[in-house]
Design a protein around this motif. Structure first.
Motif, PDB file in Angstrom:
ATOM      1  N   GLY A  17       0.717  -1.352  -0.096  1.00  9.99           N
ATOM      2  CA  GLY A  17       0.189   0.036   0.138  1.00  9.99           C
ATOM      3  C   GLY A  17       0.994   1.096  -0.014  1.00  9.99           C
ATOM      4  N   ARG A  20       2.156   1.597  -3.519  1.00  2.59           N
ATOM      5  CA  ARG A  20       1.178   2.211  -4.381  1.00  2.59           C
ATOM      6  C   ARG A  20       0.728   3.596  -4.246  1.00  2.59           C
ATOM      7  N   SER A  21       0.516   4.102  -3.224  1.00  7.85           N
ATOM      8  CA  SER A  21       0.337   5.225  -2.619  1.00  7.85           C
ATOM      9  C   SER A  21       1.533   6.280  -3.030  1.00  7.85           C
ATOM     10  N   GLY A  29      -3.438   7.986   1.736  1.00  2.52           N
ATOM     11  CA  GLY A  29      -3.312   6.854   1.836  1.00  2.52           C
ATOM     12  C   GLY A  29      -1.757   6.565   2.361  1.00  2.52           C
ATOM     13  N   ALA A  33      -1.139   3.993   5.392  1.00  5.49           N
ATOM     14  CA  ALA A  33      -0.141   2.764   5.038  1.00  5.49           C
ATOM     15  C   ALA A  33       0.995   2.779   5.854  1.00  5.49           C
TER      16      ALA A  33
END
Length: 57
Positions: A17, A20-21, A29, A33
């Protein structure tokens, strides 16, 4: 010790995460995360450090 294994899996998913963020530039995010990785990662590390790796019975 089963809870520690589950928390370790949560850390792995939260690390994905974070990546990805970062790629999507999602700051909220990233905050959540990264907080998850820090808190659950610290708990998992200290549990392994204090009690050792769980054995299979």
């Amino acid at each position: 010790m089963g809870l520690m294994v589950i928390f370790a899996l949560v850390v792995i998913v939260a690390a994905f995460g974070v990546v990805r963020s970062l790629r999507s530039k999602n700051l909220l995010g990233l905050l959540f995360a990264l907080g998850t990785v820090v808190v659950f990662g610290w708990f998992t590390f200290m549990t392994l450090f204090k009690d050792g790796f769980p054995t299979a019975h």
